[in-house]
Scaffold this active site. Structure first.
Site, PDB file in Angstrom:
ATOM      1  CB  ALA A 104      -0.966   0.016   1.182  1.00 44.07           C
ATOM      2  CB  SER A 105       4.389   1.828  -0.901  1.00 42.25           C
ATOM      3  OG  SER A 105       4.418   1.312  -2.221  1.00 42.25           O
ATOM      4  CG  HIS A 159       8.308   8.422  -2.479  1.00 44.40           C
ATOM      5  ND1 HIS A 159       7.861   7.636  -3.520  1.00 44.40           N
ATOM      6  CD2 HIS A 159       8.135   9.709  -2.886  1.00 44.40           C
ATOM      7  CE1 HIS A 159       7.432   8.406  -4.505  1.00 44.40           C
ATOM      8  NE2 HIS A 159       7.583   9.676  -4.149  1.00 44.40           N
ATOM      9  CG  HIS A 161      10.216   0.283  -4.749  1.00 41.28           C
ATOM     10  ND1 HIS A 161       9.312   0.212  -3.713  1.00 41.28           N
ATOM     11  CD2 HIS A 161       9.465   0.417  -5.890  1.00 41.28           C
ATOM     12  CE1 HIS A 161       8.086   0.298  -4.194  1.00 41.28           C
ATOM     13  NE2 HIS A 161       8.147   0.429  -5.502  1.00 41.28           N
ATOM     14  CB  SER A 304      -8.254   6.297   1.276  1.00 41.26           C
ATOM     15  OG  SER A 304      -9.469   5.848   0.705  1.00 41.26           O
TER      16      SER A 304
END
EC number: 2.8.2.-
Length: 375
Positions: A104-105, A159, A161, A304
């Site tokens: 859910a990143s 942000h 990976h 969301s």
């Protein structure tokens, strides 16, 4: 008398001309130094700007990113110098969210993007070649230098990976704040398996690497396929362990212990996908400089649950049981349970439940018996 004055002026003229020669030579030297330096600088700059792109990196994206950076830096220059040379604590803050894939990143990151203009901070995506989570040593140095000295991007939310990187080993005075979210290891792998084949509702038209493969996750496990092998579960531990070679040694007990250590000692907060709203609520309470308004945005905003993997089929109990026989699953699950317990411990001391809703506790300490007494 006139003849004497004529002859006495000769040495004076000679001295004047000699001084002019010296001054003229110095002026020529300065001009030569200036233009030669300008030439060297222009050649160096041209070679950097004309450097060919590395295969696998989109050159257009890189050019756009450079343009965006220049715009921001020019804006800061036009605004004039800061009143104080040193930034205050909040304005000097940097958060790194080294996001684990399929946890859910994207949903969480988009909240940061939605709030950045209102809360006045910058958001930057760390785009690594082929999403490789391990940086080269020279890129580690560049990254640390950018994070710590790039004042135009502070306060900043980075942000990407990327596995955990220990800033202390590079001798920096102030380390960034690390946060992350993890997920049940089998659920994460199932989501990633179908994502590679069918994509998601975020970019539905994008062709995925395994597109066209209709094999279900259950069928893959039954046939012993490589995309659903237990080794594919080994991801969350190395992301928290870091850049050491042992971190990426599948099944390493040392890697799991190091990941646990980092989670407790190097991460400000680690949430779980299954309780993402509570994670956001805690961040808003603890770091309002970045996350003020995040909880309400998550509850009411359209983003969301932004990214949903399409065509995902839940695995059967038999498939789950087979994966759970693996030592790799046992280690990844142990790490997940460890993170979940820590998160629930932090939440229990920060919130209370009333009428089915959670609310943040007010400040629960104060100062007294302060000496010496002021007159």
């Amino acid at each position: 008398m006139t003849k004497d004055r004529k002859f006495s002026s000769v040495p004076i003229l000679q001295r004047f001309l000699s001084r002019m020669d010296v001054g003229f030579c110095q002026m020529l030297s300065l001009i030569w130094f200036f233009f030669s330096s300008l030439l060297i600088w222009s050649i160096t700059l041209t070679s950097v700007l004309n450097q060919p792109c590395i295969p696998g990196i989109n050159c257009i994206e890189r050019a756009i990113a450079r343009h965006e950076v220049r715009e921001i830096e020019q804006r800061h220059t036009m605004d004039g110098p800061r009143q104080d040379a040193a930034l205050d604590e909040e304005e000097d803050m940097v958060i790194i969210y080294n996001r684990v894939p399929k946890t859910a990143s994207t949903s969480f990151t988009n909240i940061a993007y939605d709030l950045c203009a209102k809360n006045k901070y910058h958001v930057l995506h760390i785009n690594t070649t082929k999403n490789n989570p391990v940086m080269s040593l020279q890129d580690q140095v560049r990254f640390v230098k950018n994070i710590t000295s790039w004042k135009e991007m502070k306060p900043g939310f980075y942000h990407g990976h990327v596995s955990y990187l220990d800033f202390a080993k590079f001798g920096v005075k102030k380390k960034p704040i690390y946060i992350n979210v993890i997920r049940d290891p089998i659920e994460r792998l199932v989501s990633y398996y179908y994502f590679l084949r069918f994509g998601d509702d975020y970019r539905p038209g994008l062709r995925r690497r395994k597109q066209g493969d209709k094999k279900t996750f259950d069928e893959c496990v039954a046939e012993g396929g490589s995309d659903c092998a237990p080794e594919k579960l080994w991801l969350q531990i190395p992301f928290f362990c870091g850049h050491s070679s042992e971190c990426w040694n599948v099944g390493s007990r040392w890697a799991m212990d190091q990941a646990k250590y980092n989670l407790i000692n190097e991460y400000f907060l680690v949430g779980v996908t299954e309780e993402l709203e509570d994670f956001i609520m805690l961040l808003e309470a603890a770091l309002p400089r970045f996350f003020r308004g995040a909880t309400e945005l998550y509850r009411t905003g359209k983003k969301s649950h932004l990214r949903k993997t399409t065509e995902k089929k839940l695995p059967t109990k038999q498939t789950i049981a087979k994966l759970q026989q693996s030592d790799i699953w046992k280690m990844e699950n142990e790490f997940y349970e460890f993170a979940l317990e820590q998160f629930q411990f932090i939440r229990a001391h920060a919130v209370r439940e009333k009428d089915g809703d959670l609310y943040i506790l007010a400040q629960n300490f104060f100062y007294e018996k302060i000496y010496p007494k002021s007159n």
